[in-house]
Design an enzyme around this catalytic site. Structure first.
Site, mmCIF file in Angstrom:
data_model
loop_
_atom_site.group_PDB
_atom_site.id
_atom_site.type_symbol
_atom_site.label_atom_id
_atom_site.label_comp_id
_atom_site.label_asym_id
_atom_site.label_seq_id
_atom_site.Cartn_x
_atom_site.Cartn_y
_atom_site.Cartn_z
ATOM 1 C CG ASP A 1 25.450 26.017 -32.119
ATOM 2 O OD1 ASP A 1 25.839 27.192 -32.042
ATOM 3 O OD2 ASP A 1 26.184 25.049 -32.371
ATOM 4 C CB CYS B 1 -0.922 0.003 1.223
ATOM 5 S SG CYS B 1 -0.011 -0.008 2.789
ATOM 6 C CG ASP C 1 27.014 20.069 -32.665
ATOM 7 O OD1 ASP C 1 27.144 21.298 -32.467
ATOM 8 O OD2 ASP C 1 27.671 19.442 -33.506
ATOM 9 C CB CYS D 1 4.451 -0.375 1.933
ATOM 10 S SG CYS D 1 3.416 -1.536 2.854
#
Length: 810
Positions: A517, A101, A705, A104
């Site tokens: 870029d 549950c 990149d 827990c």
């Protein structure tokens, strides 16, 4: 003998077998020393509220603290299951066994977070998968496992192979249950023909009782075997105070079954065993399709994973050895024959060959590789024997990283999915209330003209209530977002587009600014020297040594040019080497200052120069005197203009940011159709620009990149890196385009927008369906059989609509 509950696990035992204790004047009883120890642990940690959250639920008593936890600290185990984060901490995915549950989950997270050395502990309640990050210098993994066991649970590492086995098992289990349901439904339909024929032409009570009994025999296994999944799901939902779809199906079918049993054993009216089987069958078909969808996602991962070998040949002490790919270490020398697949990333040290990289980048033609070139795991050596040095271990290699990213993205949820789940939770409780009120209305308020005889009043009210419950099942609502997201993520992966989390689909669909870029994104990122101007005589080896010390694209281009146009070059050891972000590099040699870079760098040093070129210019100065100039150009990607044009159709405001000069930026942006371009920007300038966009309320996607893009990428809402980008860029990115193409960028937006559009369509379908059918059912115009068919068709409609992503239909 009297039985009492253990004060920790709540299981019942005979009082005489219990261990009594008094804490704070409170009488306590424990079934074992383990439970007593855990109670004291929680009490001392101030976590007594766990028992309030646990309520009347029971849990397993603590396990014995076995010595076999030492296996978690073995090198072989850690290499296979443990990864390192960017901060240098250890990370593992565990399955926590024994969770029943939400209490827990709460307890495990509290205990783990309170343990010194644990940085992060997040547990997914739906699959009990826990991601734990810890500091190795403060705590070992075996101690973490012991901590989990000390409070009554157990943990073992998450294994994708186990996940695949479970997905296959679930598919087989649902298929068998569906076969039983279909068999029962088809046979009960034949009995139904006789029953309904007799309803109009007349049928003896004895014959009718036999028909009812036959229906009972066929319905019982369908309800309790095929329909067990709904009982189980409804039970766990109630344990966690959630009324879910499974509860509606189970309650509707069970109530109809009980009423039909009443008719079977002498009650007046008609039985509805056929409706019970149809309800289970139709809904189970929808569930089975959902399981197939999840298995399909696992299969996508399997197809990628299957491209890796299980063992590899390494060269050690001059001899060849065959080892498991898990045992490969960074620096090992591997031999790769023709037709073999590279198990890990590395650099070729001997030989040359062509590699099929279609599994990674989608490139259909083999790529020639020679000494010094990088090869990626999962790629195939097509024509020659080579040897290469491993640069990554198996768990961090390209193909393994891709699999991990896809697995993570399939388990994450978007905001719209979370909202839909919240709606479906309250929706189920609302439907039960409406169904009950409908029953009361039909039973107490409906006019007599609706009933053939007054004895049928209860039957009519009951059947109308069942129809409302069944027709309004939130199957379509629950499936609307996860199915579409699942198909979208899988389709992206097939196209070489890796989304680290599913929620990025929604964010990308809502984006209104795309920042790109220049170098490596709009252009190929392969600079070539077009002109070389020598202003004064100088030692060319000084320039060669300076550019050889840098990995920047301009430095690499100049180095390549010098090697191709100059003989007898030699490398000189330079001192005080320094990099200036977005400007250039400097060094010294025997008190001689060397400076190489762009116009901004020369301005900083007050070095006179001209800058009237539309190309990128590299200036080289010795002792603040300009001695050489290089003009460089980068090739624009062939489809850049077309892709930019199509991206604008998504309503995106496209901006180009570059560290290059204004002339180059203006030239490139005008050629590809970008309206806004900003030049001479440092990494900090780029990040500041994106910050300003976000402060103005924009949703920003950035594609880059280079290492100099990492900071700006981290600031954007969605960071996209090209597959050949630097490792740090990929690490800070949310989306990776493996083939480094602008088509991949376009495809990311296309699939994201299509997925988000279909999610909204699915939600619209489910909400309109319920708005139309619930009032019709409340009015008494729908029997349970038709209600089940209608509800299942709505689920199938949602699934079919989601598959349009896969079929490429708009």
């Amino acid at each position: 003998m009297a039985e009492i509950n253990c004060s920790h696990c709540h299981l019942k035992f005979e009082k005489e077998q219990m261990i009594p204790e008094s804490i704070d004047d409170k009488e306590l009883y424990f079934c074992c020393n383990g439970c007593q120890g855990v109670y004291h642990l929680l009490h001392n940690e101030g976590l007594d509220s766990f028992y309030t959250k646990l309520g009347k639920n029971t849990i397993n008593p603590p396990k014995h603290l076995d010595e076999n936890v030492q296996k978690f600290d073995l090198d072989s185990f850690q290499k296979r299951f443990i990864k390192k984060t960017l901060q240098g901490f250890s990370q593992i995915d565990l399955i926590i066994e024994g969770i029943h549950c939400a209490a827990c989950v709460w307890l495990n997270e509290k205990i783990l977070y309170s343990t010194d050395g644990i940085i992060e502990a997040n547990i997914n309640f739906t699959n009990y998968k826990a991601r734990i990050v810890w500091d190795d210098s403060k705590i070992k993994l075996s101690d973490i496992i012991l901590k989990i066991r000390s409070i009554g649970y157990d943990a073992y590492p998450y294994d994708s192979n186990i996940a695949d086995e479970k997905a296959t098992k679930a598919k087989r289990d649902y298929f068998m249950r569906m076969i039983v349901a279909v068999f029962g439904s088809m046979n009960i339909m034949m009995l139904g023909v006789a029953k309904y024929s007799g309803f109009f032409t007349g049928m003896d009570d004895d014959v009718k009782a036999m028909v009812h009994f036959g229906e009972f025999i066929l319905t019982t296994p369908v309800l309790f075997y095929s329909g067990w999944v709904f009982f189980r799901g409804g039970y766990y939902g109630l344990k966690n105070k959630i009324i879910n779809m499974d509860f509606l199906v189970a309650s509707g079918a069970t109530l109809t079954y009980i009423y039909s049993m009443y008719i079977l054993f002498g009650g007046k009216g008609e039985s509805y065993f056929d409706s019970v089987t149809m309800i289970i069958t139709f809904v189970l078909v929808g569930k089975y399709l959902e399981v197939i969808g999840k298995k399909s996602a696992v299969d996508t991962i399997d197809k990628i994973r299957s491209s890796l070998p299980l063992d590899a040949t390494i060269i050690k002490d001059g001899t060849k050895q065959s080892i498991s790919v898990d045992e490969i270490k960074i620096g090992d020398i591997l031999e790769l024959k023709t037709g073999e697949i590279a198990p890990v990333d590395g650099t070729i040290i001997s030989g040359n060959a062509a590699f099929d990289e279609s599994s990674i980048t989608g490139e259909s033609l083999p790529i020639a590789k020679t000494i010094g070139d990088t090869i990626l795991s999962g790629t195939i050596n097509t024509n020659s024997l080579i040897r290469y040095q491993a640069s990554k271990d198996f768990s961090h290699s390209t193909i393994s990283s891709i699999v991990t990213l896809i697995e993570d993205s399939l388990t994450s949820k978007s905001e719209i999915e979370k909202k839909a789940n919240e709606i479906s939770k309250s929706f189920s409780a609302t439907i039960l209330s409406i169904a009950f009120l409908t029953f009361l209305g039909w039973y107490f308020l409906a006019p007599e003209l609706f009933y053939a005889v007054d004895a049928n009043r209860f039957e009519k009210a009951f059947i109308v209530m069942i129809s409302v419950i069944v027709i309004a099942c939130p199957c379509a609502l629950s499936l609307a977002t996860p199915i579409a997201s699942l198909v979208g993520i899988s389709e992206l992966a097939k196209n070489g587009l890796i989304f680290k989390e599913g929620r990025f689909l929604e964010t990308m669909a809502k984006a209104n600014v795309l920042v790109v870029d220049k170098t490596g994104t709009i252009t190929e990122g392969k600079l070539t020297v077009t002109n070389f101007h020598k202003h004064k005589e100088f030692d060319i080896n000084l320039l060669y040594s300076l550019v050889s010390s840098s990995n920047h694209l301009i430095s690499k281009a100049i180095k390549s040019y010098l090697e191709n146009h100059t003989e007898s070059l030699k490398f000189i050891d330079l001192e005080e080497f320094r990099t200036y972000d977005a400007k250039g590099i400097s060094a010294t040699y025997n008190n001689i200052s060397l400076l190489g870079g762009n116009s901004s760098l020369l301005n900083d040093y007050n070095i006179q120069h001209l800058n009237n070129s539309n190309s990128s210019i590299f200036y080289f100065a010795i002792d603040n005197q300009l001695v050489a100039t290089f003009d460089l150009e980068d090739i624009i990607k062939k489809d850049a203009k077309e892709v930019i044009s199509k991206l604008k159709e998504f309503g995106l405001d496209i901006v180009m940011l570059t560290g290059d000069n204004n002339n180059v930026a203006s030239k490139i942006s005008s050629l590809v159709g970008i309206d806004k371009a900003y030049a001479n920007l440092s990494p900090i300038d780029k990040a500041t620009y994106i910050d300003d966009l976000k402060k103005s309320g924009k949703i920003v996607v950035m594609a880059g990149d280079g290492v100099n893009d990492a900071l700006a990428l981290s600031k954007s809402d969605i960071a996209i890196s090209m597959g050949n980008g630097a490792d740090i860029t990929i690490a800070t990115s949310d989306v990776i385009i493996l083939d480094n193409s602008l088509q991949g960028l376009l495809k990311s937006f296309e699939i994201s927008n299509k997925t988000y559009k279909l999610i909204k369509q699915n939600l619209g379908i489910s909400l309109i369906y319920n708005a139309v059918t619930i009032p019709i059912a409340m009015a008494g115009y729908v029997i349970p059989l038709v209600a089940a068919l209608s509800m299942s068709l709505s689920s199938l409609l949602v699934v079919g609509n989601s598959l349009r992503i896969k079929n490429g239909k708009k």
